[in-house]
Design a protein around this motif. Structure first.
Motif, PDB file in Angstrom:
ATOM      1  N   HIS A  59      20.821  -7.303 -22.407  1.00 29.09           N
ATOM      2  CA  HIS A  59      21.407  -6.230 -21.586  1.00 29.09           C
ATOM      3  C   HIS A  59      20.773  -4.877 -21.894  1.00 29.09           C
ATOM      4  N   TRP A  60      20.373  -4.671 -23.113  1.00 34.79           N
ATOM      5  CA  TRP A  60      19.663  -3.444 -23.476  1.00 34.79           C
ATOM      6  C   TRP A  60      18.382  -3.354 -22.637  1.00 34.79           C
ATOM      7  N   GLY A  61      17.626  -4.448 -22.617  1.00 35.34           N
ATOM      8  CA  GLY A  61      16.385  -4.468 -21.831  1.00 35.34           C
ATOM      9  C   GLY A  61      16.639  -4.295 -20.348  1.00 35.34           C
ATOM     10  N   ALA A  62      17.691  -4.931 -19.830  1.00 36.90           N
ATOM     11  CA  ALA A  62      18.011  -4.802 -18.403  1.00 36.90           C
ATOM     12  C   ALA A  62      18.366  -3.364 -18.056  1.00 36.90           C
ATOM     13  N   ALA A  63      19.089  -2.688 -18.935  1.00 31.39           N
ATOM     14  CA  ALA A  63      19.493  -1.305 -18.660  1.00 31.39           C
ATOM     15  C   ALA A  63      18.295  -0.368 -18.687  1.00 31.39           C
ATOM     16  N   LEU A  64      17.343  -0.645 -19.541  1.00 30.37           N
ATOM     17  CA  LEU A  64      16.181   0.244 -19.643  1.00 30.37           C
ATOM     18  C   LEU A  64      15.130  -0.025 -18.575  1.00 30.37           C
ATOM     19  N   GLN A  65      15.135  -1.222 -18.041  1.00 28.69           N
ATOM     20  CA  GLN A  65      14.093  -1.609 -17.083  1.00 28.69           C
ATOM     21  C   GLN A  65      14.214  -0.893 -15.744  1.00 28.69           C
ATOM     22  N   VAL A  66      15.414  -0.840 -15.193  1.00 25.73           N
ATOM     23  CA  VAL A  66      15.613  -0.265 -13.864  1.00 25.73           C
ATOM     24  C   VAL A  66      16.743   0.759 -13.933  1.00 25.73           C
ATOM     25  N   PRO A  67      16.471   2.009 -13.545  1.00 27.39           N
ATOM     26  CA  PRO A  67      17.558   3.000 -13.544  1.00 27.39           C
ATOM     27  C   PRO A  67      18.631   2.624 -12.516  1.00 27.39           C
ATOM     28  N   ARG A  68      19.876   2.553 -12.987  1.00 27.60           N
ATOM     29  CA  ARG A  68      21.011   2.212 -12.126  1.00 27.60           C
ATOM     30  C   ARG A  68      22.223   3.005 -12.594  1.00 27.60           C
ATOM     31  N   PRO A  69      23.146   3.253 -11.694  1.00 32.05           N
ATOM     32  CA  PRO A  69      24.419   3.812 -12.149  1.00 32.05           C
ATOM     33  C   PRO A  69      25.075   2.799 -13.100  1.00 32.05           C
ATOM     34  N   GLY A  70      25.694   3.254 -14.130  1.00 35.88           N
ATOM     35  CA  GLY A  70      26.361   2.354 -15.070  1.00 35.88           C
ATOM     36  C   GLY A  70      25.485   1.887 -16.212  1.00 35.88           C
ATOM     37  N   ASN A  71      24.218   2.311 -16.252  1.00 36.09           N
ATOM     38  CA  ASN A  71      23.341   1.868 -17.335  1.00 36.09           C
ATOM     39  C   ASN A  71      23.803   2.366 -18.699  1.00 36.09           C
ATOM     40  N   ARG A  72      24.404   3.556 -18.732  1.00 31.87           N
ATOM     41  CA  ARG A  72      24.897   4.060 -20.014  1.00 31.87           C
ATOM     42  C   ARG A  72      25.961   3.118 -20.566  1.00 31.87           C
ATOM     43  N   ARG A  73      26.864   2.667 -19.707  1.00 31.77           N
ATOM     44  CA  ARG A  73      27.898   1.715 -20.132  1.00 31.77           C
ATOM     45  C   ARG A  73      27.259   0.406 -20.579  1.00 31.77           C
ATOM     46  N   ARG A  74      26.255  -0.036 -19.847  1.00 29.70           N
ATOM     47  CA  ARG A  74      25.594  -1.293 -20.204  1.00 29.70           C
ATOM     48  C   ARG A  74      24.888  -1.181 -21.556  1.00 29.70           C
ATOM     49  N   LEU A  75      24.290  -0.036 -21.832  1.00 29.44           N
ATOM     50  CA  LEU A  75      23.653   0.162 -23.137  1.00 29.44           C
ATOM     51  C   LEU A  75      24.689   0.094 -24.262  1.00 29.44           C
ATOM     52  N   ILE A  76      25.839   0.673 -24.028  1.00 30.97           N
ATOM     53  CA  ILE A  76      26.901   0.635 -25.045  1.00 30.97           C
ATOM     54  C   ILE A  76      27.396  -0.798 -25.223  1.00 30.97           C
ATOM     55  N   ILE A  77      27.632  -1.491 -24.127  1.00 32.78           N
ATOM     56  CA  ILE A  77      28.092  -2.879 -24.197  1.00 32.78           C
ATOM     57  C   ILE A  77      27.038  -3.762 -24.870  1.00 32.78           C
ATOM     58  N   ALA A  78      25.766  -3.429 -24.678  1.00 31.52           N
ATOM     59  CA  ALA A  78      24.682  -4.208 -25.279  1.00 31.52           C
ATOM     60  C   ALA A  78      24.739  -4.192 -26.807  1.00 31.52           C
ATOM     61  N   MET A  79      25.389  -3.188 -27.370  1.00 28.76           N
ATOM     62  CA  MET A  79      25.501  -3.105 -28.830  1.00 28.76           C
ATOM     63  C   MET A  79      26.660  -3.951 -29.372  1.00 28.76           C
TER      64      MET A  79
END
Length: 148
Positions: A59-79
Motif C-alpha cells: 500500500h505504501w508503493g501504491a500510494a506513492l505511485q499515483v497521486p490520488r485523494p486519500g493517499n495520505r490516509r493510505r500511507l498511514i494505514i500502510a504502516m
C-alpha cells in the motif's frame, strides 16, 4: 502473450510460492520431531511478521505511485501491518500468533475495502483473498498445535 498477462502469472506464482513457509511450518509444527516443532513454530512466527509487514509496503508503493485523494490516509494505514508485526514478536509465541492473525485479517479487510482496492487490478484482489485465507488457516493450525 501480453506483458500484463505474464506479470499476472508471475505474481500468482510468487504469491502461492510465498505460502510454502506457512504450509511447511504448520505441518512441521505437528509432525516433525519435537525439537524441530519448536523451531518450526518460531520460524512460522517470524516469517508471518515479515509477510505482514510486506503487505503494508504494497500500500505504501501504491500510494506513492499515483497521486490520488486519500493517499495520505493510505500511507498511514500502510504502516499498520509493521506496527502490528514487530510487537507480535515480543509477546509469547501464542499471543504473538493471535496478534499476527488479527493483523492479516485487518489488512485483508482493508485490501477489499473501496479505498484499499483502489488502483489494484481485480485479479490482485482475488490473489490477496486466496493468500490471506490460506495464511489464516495455517495460523489456526499452528495455534491449535500450541494449545495441545
Amino acid at each position: 502473450m501480453s506483458e500484463i498477462s505474464s506479470d499476472r502469472r508471475v505474481a500468482w506464482f510468487l504469491g502461492l510460492a510465498g505460502l510454502i513457509p506457512f504450509i511447511a511450518g504448520g505441518l512441521l509444527a505437528w509432525w516433525a520431531p519435537f525439537a524441530w516443532q519448536v523451531t518450526a513454530v518460531y520460524a512460522f512466527s517470524y516469517y508471518s511478521a515479515v509477510i505482514l509487514s510486506f503487505l503494508g509496503g504494497v500500500h505504501w508503493g501504491a500510494a506513492l505511485q499515483v497521486p490520488r485523494p486519500g493517499n495520505r490516509r493510505r500511507l498511514i494505514i500502510a504502516m499498520v501491518p509493521s506496527l502490528i508485526a514487530w510487537p507480535a514478536l515480543l509477546f509469547n509465541v501464542t499471543t504473538g500468533l493471535w496478534v499476527l492473525l488479527v493483523g492479516f485479517i485487518v489488512i485483508g479487510g482493508y485490501d477489499i475495502s473501496r479505498d484499499g482496492r483502489e488502483g489494484f487490478p481485480r485479479w490482485y484482489l482475488k490473489l490477496r483473498c486466496v493468500l490471506t485465507g490460506v495464511v489464516a488457516v495455517f495460523h489456526l493450525i499452528v495455534l491449535l498445535r500450541l494449545r495441545g
